[in-house]
Design an enzyme around this catalytic site. Sequence first.
Site, PDB file in Angstrom:
ATOM      1  N   ASN A  68       0.836  -1.196   0.000  1.00 46.72           N
ATOM      2  CA  ASN A  68       0.000   0.000   0.000  1.00 46.72           C
ATOM      3  C   ASN A  68       0.863   1.234   0.000  1.00 46.72           C
ATOM      4  O   ASN A  68       1.962   1.242   0.542  1.00 46.72           O
ATOM      5  CB  ASN A  68      -0.971   0.003   1.192  1.00 46.72           C
ATOM      6  N   CYS A 129       6.220   5.462   8.482  1.00 51.20           N
ATOM      7  CA  CYS A 129       5.452   5.228   7.262  1.00 51.20           C
ATOM      8  C   CYS A 129       6.350   5.398   6.056  1.00 51.20           C
ATOM      9  O   CYS A 129       6.926   6.463   5.847  1.00 51.20           O
ATOM     10  CB  CYS A 129       4.276   6.187   7.142  1.00 51.20           C
ATOM     11  N   ASN A 191       5.943  -1.899  11.301  1.00 48.87           N
ATOM     12  CA  ASN A 191       5.227  -1.222  10.227  1.00 48.87           C
ATOM     13  C   ASN A 191       5.534  -1.989   8.935  1.00 48.87           C
ATOM     14  O   ASN A 191       6.206  -3.029   8.969  1.00 48.87           O
ATOM     15  CB  ASN A 191       5.666   0.247  10.146  1.00 48.87           C
ATOM     16  N   GLY A 243       1.194  -9.466   9.550  1.00 52.08           N
ATOM     17  CA  GLY A 243       0.661 -10.683   8.952  1.00 52.08           C
ATOM     18  C   GLY A 243      -0.201 -11.553   9.830  1.00 52.08           C
ATOM     19  O   GLY A 243      -0.457 -12.710   9.492  1.00 52.08           O
TER      20      GLY A 243
HETATM   21  C1  LIG Z   1      -3.687   0.057   3.927  1.00 50.79           C
HETATM   22  C2  LIG Z   1      -2.769   0.218   5.109  1.00 50.79           C
HETATM   23  C3  LIG Z   1      -2.680   1.449   5.755  1.00 50.79           C
HETATM   24  C4  LIG Z   1      -1.831   1.635   6.830  1.00 50.79           C
HETATM   25  N1  LIG Z   1      -1.792   2.856   7.464  1.00 50.79           N
HETATM   26  C5  LIG Z   1      -1.002   3.016   8.555  1.00 50.79           C
HETATM   27  C6  LIG Z   1      -1.013   4.261   9.288  1.00 50.79           C
HETATM   28  O1  LIG Z   1      -1.748   5.196   8.966  1.00 50.79           O
HETATM   29  N2  LIG Z   1      -0.175   4.383  10.358  1.00 50.79           N
HETATM   30  C7  LIG Z   1       0.633   3.358  10.764  1.00 50.79           C
HETATM   31  O2  LIG Z   1       1.354   3.517  11.746  1.00 50.79           O
HETATM   32  N3  LIG Z   1       0.632   2.164  10.114  1.00 50.79           N
HETATM   33  C8  LIG Z   1      -0.156   1.974   9.031  1.00 50.79           C
HETATM   34  N4  LIG Z   1      -0.169   0.749   8.382  1.00 50.79           N
HETATM   35  C9  LIG Z   1       0.688  -0.357   8.882  1.00 50.79           C
HETATM   36  C10 LIG Z   1      -0.101  -1.357   9.727  1.00 50.79           C
HETATM   37  O3  LIG Z   1      -0.658  -0.750  10.864  1.00 50.79           O
HETATM   38  C11 LIG Z   1       0.795  -2.536  10.155  1.00 50.79           C
HETATM   39  O4  LIG Z   1       1.869  -2.046  10.917  1.00 50.79           O
HETATM   40  C12 LIG Z   1       1.388  -3.303   8.972  1.00 50.79           C
HETATM   41  O5  LIG Z   1       0.464  -3.361   7.921  1.00 50.79           O
HETATM   42  C13 LIG Z   1       1.832  -4.727   9.330  1.00 50.79           C
HETATM   43  O6  LIG Z   1       0.774  -5.505   9.836  1.00 50.79           O
HETATM   44  P1  LIG Z   1      -0.193  -6.433   8.926  1.00 50.79           P
HETATM   45  O7  LIG Z   1       0.708  -7.326   8.117  1.00 50.79           O
HETATM   46  O8  LIG Z   1      -1.036  -7.171   9.913  1.00 50.79           O
HETATM   47  O9  LIG Z   1      -0.982  -5.521   8.061  1.00 50.79           O
HETATM   48  C14 LIG Z   1      -1.024   0.553   7.285  1.00 50.79           C
HETATM   49  C15 LIG Z   1      -1.113  -0.690   6.638  1.00 50.79           C
HETATM   50  C16 LIG Z   1      -1.981  -0.874   5.571  1.00 50.79           C
HETATM   51  C17 LIG Z   1      -2.051  -2.220   4.912  1.00 50.79           C
END
Ligand SMILES: Cc1cc2nc3c(=O)[nH]c(=O)nc-3n(C[C@H](O)[C@H](O)[C@H](O)COP(=O)(O)O)c2cc1C
Lengths: 302, 256
Positions: A68, A129, A191, A243
């Site tokens: 993303n 980010c 992140n 994940g």
């Molecule tokens: C579409 C999307 C938007 C995200 N926006 C943010 C955000 O605004 N701030 C932040 O700290 N992390 C953001 N993240 C990161 C997630 O909070 C998380 O740290 C990362 O996706 C890893 O976890 P996951 O594999 O379970 O998604 C975003 C992730 C995705 C997929």
Amino acid sequence: MNTEVNLAGITLKNPVMTGSGTFGSGMEYGEFVDLNCLGAVVTKGVANVPWPGNPTPRVAEVYGGMLNAIGLQNPGIDVFMERDIPFLKQYDTKIIVNVCGKSVEDYLEVVDKLGEEPAVAMLEINVSCPNVKEGAIAFGQKADALYNITSQIKKHAKQPIIMKLSPNVTDITEMARAAEAAGADALSLINTITGMKIDIHRRKFALANKTGGMSGPAIKPIAVRMVYQTAQAVKIPIIGMGGIADAEDAIEFLLAGATAVSVGAMNFVNPYATVEVIKGIEDYMSKYNVEKLTDLIGAVRE
Amino acid sequence: MKEKSMACVLSQAELAPGIFDLWLQTGMAANAKPGQFIGVYPKNASTLLPRPISICEVNEDKTALRIVYRVAGAGTAEFSGLKEGDRVAILGTLGNGFPLEAGKGKKCFLMGGGIGVPPILQLSKELAAEKSIFLGYRDGALFLKEDFEKYGNVFVATEDGSNGTKGNVMDAIAASGLEADVIYACGPMPMLRAIKRYAQEKGIQAYISLEEHMACGVGACLGCVVKTKEVDHHSHVHNARICTDGPVFEAKEVEI
Ligand SMILES: Cc1cc2nc3c(=O)[nH]c(=O)nc-3n(C[C@H](O)[C@H](O)[C@H](O)COP(=O)(O)O)c2cc1C
Ligand SMILES: Cc1cc2nc3c(=O)[nH]c(=O)nc-3n(C[C@H](O)[C@H](O)[C@H](O)COP(=O)(O)OP(=O)(O)OC[C@H]3O[C@@H](n4cnc5c(N)ncnc54)[C@H](O)[C@@H]3O)c2cc1C
Ligand code: FES
């Protein structure tokens, strides 16, 4: 059975929360899950003013996950406090607000405003980010910059602060120690991991931003390793993510040393994932006669 | 209320090379509106995200949805192998749908281009108006044309001229000599841009259904935005979410 955890003085009824940016402010997924069941809702990153975010395409699927490059689109702190906080206040869950900015001043403005809202339990500071050009990640990739912003935010913050760490560094423990030394109350990691996808038929980047942050099941082993290493390096609690799709994944993070866990991109795949993880952790606890969830935290060592 | 649930495949057929017609038994059919869509999940765990596919038709007793889709990649290729009795996970119903009130009792153009043809079918069933239906195809491999004939006057355009007007749906409008008060359309971006210009010149309303890559499909991730003329009520910037504020927008409200 006791599933409570203590996160820097804040008691969560269970360790399961939502990954920032994957759950909006809870409204959308409130149609699928009872928000009262969640340990906490972590909201999408919010800045001092509205941000338009990046051009589209902003998302692309990759093997076992997604990229993303939303670019932290957000309505700004004022709208957020008038609309999103009152919405979340109706529920019996903790509110954790994720904060982003392009300069230290941007962050402090948001932190100061949130300090006036007692319903906000904690602040999660996004210095990691990968999708905004200025600021943000620059604070999260150099230990001295991270130390500096953490200590400044800590001086202003009325709530405990969680520093959200980037995996896009050589040594995650160096960053974790810098944040701890500067007064961070907790850490969250990971992140997204910077990635790229090319559409070979159009011979174009899949994302308008060219690069994007990777999330989803394919990044989990990296995240578990980083949580484990960080848990060895610092004393402050860790929120583990990367994940998580089901309770087994979440338990892996807890055993590696996380005090709480976040479900992120897998909400898109299974909108019921958060409550299923909570239920699954309870089942695991009864199967293995675990009285207190805290007995699982960091239970796997040499 | 949105949900993710299992649907049962009632039938599948290939309408034209690479274009598939799938009927799914699902409770979502009860409240489905024309122009809304569902997310269809591949089973393969390496392709995790739901594929947005428009609702083409709802059956008489509102127990089943029809989707018509083109095989475009791994997900749709997997769906094309579904057989009667198979189960598939779907998310829905998603999006706002076409506003039926806007065109009620008026002269309406219903326009579909390519794989934008399917969502126009349920619209042409439900819209109570004087309907002229314009369908654009690449070549003579037409699909769904007969289904439309019950609901209005059908005009076809093909790029290679093998059927109807040679060219696109705009050429077919010109050839028909007809005028409309309201346009409803779904199709590729160049077609939607042409319709936006046409509606502006004629001073009429046009409702267009947009497409963007999506992750959540429910408005949470902000992945699927379109630039808007005014500040959007939800985002407070010039961006609306196609999955929830759309996919149907009035053409003059969006910058495409
Ligand atoms: C579409 C999307 C938007 C995200 N926006 C943010 C955000 O605004 N701030 C932040 O700290 N992390 C953001 N993240 C990161 C997630 O909070 C998380 O740290 C990362 O996706 C890893 O976890 P996951 O594999 O379970 O998604 C975003 C992730 C995705 C997929
Ligand atoms: C609101 C909406 C309604 C749609 N209705 C229909 C329909 O009725 N019939 C039909 O054939 N197609 C429709 N599409 C396009 C359809 O979603 C894509 O063709 C499909 O997602 C391709 O998936 P794939 O796995 O086969 O392709 P891949 O290229 O392997 O897909 C990879 C990823 O990109 C996404 N993607 C690829 N192409 C598109 C696209 N054009 N739009 C959005 N996401 C895309 C996929 O969802 C997936 O996440 C619609 C799209 C939207 C946004
Ligand atoms: S796809 Fe997530 S907001 Fe539209």
